[in-house]
Design an enzyme around this catalytic site. Structure first.
Site, short mmCIF file in Angstrom:
data_model
loop_
_atom_site.label_atom_id
_atom_site.label_comp_id
_atom_site.label_asym_id
_atom_site.label_seq_id
_atom_site.Cartn_x
_atom_site.Cartn_y
_atom_site.Cartn_z
N GLY A 1 0.83 -1.19 0.00
CA GLY A 1 0.00 0.00 0.00
C GLY A 1 0.86 1.24 0.00
N GLN B 1 3.06 9.93 1.16
CA GLN B 1 4.39 9.32 1.29
C GLN B 1 5.32 9.66 0.13
OE1 GLN B 1 2.44 5.33 2.13
NE2 GLN B 1 4.38 5.09 3.20
N CYS C 1 5.53 -0.26 7.09
CA CYS C 1 5.27 0.95 6.31
C CYS C 1 6.50 1.26 5.48
CB CYS C 1 4.97 2.11 7.25
SG CYS C 1 4.63 3.66 6.42
N LEU C 2 6.31 1.60 4.21
CA LEU C 2 7.45 1.92 3.35
C LEU C 2 8.19 3.16 3.84
CD1 LEU C 2 5.94 1.15 -0.18
CD2 LEU C 2 7.51 -0.25 1.18
N GLU D 1 -3.26 3.23 5.17
CA GLU D 1 -2.98 4.22 4.13
C GLU D 1 -3.83 5.48 4.33
OE1 GLU D 1 -0.36 3.70 2.66
OE2 GLU D 1 -0.26 1.54 3.04
NI NI Z 1 2.55 3.46 5.68
#
Ligand code: NI
Length: 167
Positions: A46, A51, A91-92, A134
């Protein structure tokens, strides 16, 4: 295609509250494609526009095992939630950190699709958790900020240490 880079926590830009998309046009469709590309390349399940430093209410999600079920939500809203889920989230923007959080198990989301048409989507389990995660980004919230103060302090220390080591 623009290659998007992903902001890393604790970058203060991750706290920006995203603005609703006023009109779904080619620029928005391109952004969705670029976001999907960045998500798959990472790889992740996601990604929120926040981001990639684009502060519009857009998220992309693909929790399918074969990574072939891309969902894009523009101006998403939760219209129904039920049950409790507690899954390990990552989380990226916070690489290498995985923590469990309490979320709704089942959700119904209302959003616009890439054609600008309203639709509703029901999700449960991992996909529901991912969508909620997200959507938090669009409100400027990173998942680790929902953890206890102690855990947050530990995570920040870990990230700082890693940053020092990579210099
Ligand atoms: Ni995230």
């Amino acid at each position: 295609m623009a290659k998007l880079s992903i902001l890393l926590y604790p970058d203060p830009r991750l706290h920006t509250v995203a603005a609703p998309v006023a009109q779904v046009n080619d620029e928005i469709r391109q952004l969705i494609k670029d976001m999907a590309q960045a998500m798959y390349a990472a790889p992740g399940v996601g990604l929120a526009a926040t981001q990639v430093d684009r502060h519009l209410r857009i998220i992309v999600v693909d929790t399918s095992p074969a990574h072939d079920n891309l969902l894009a939500f523009i101006n998403p809203e939760l219209v129904q939630t039920s049950g409790d889920a507690e899954l390990e989230e990552g989380c990226l923007s916070v690489p290498g950190i995985y923590e469990k959080l309490k979320r709704a198990q089942k959700i119904r989301v209302r959003a616009l699709n890439a054609e600008g048409e309203p639709f509703e989507h029901e999700a449960e389990g991992l996909q529901a958790v991912c969508i909620q995660h997200e959507m938090d980004h669009l409100d400027g919230k990173v998942f680790v900020e929902k953890l206890s103060r102690l855990k947050q302090t530990r995570i920040l220390a870990k990230l700082k240490k890693r940053e020092r080591e990579s210099e």
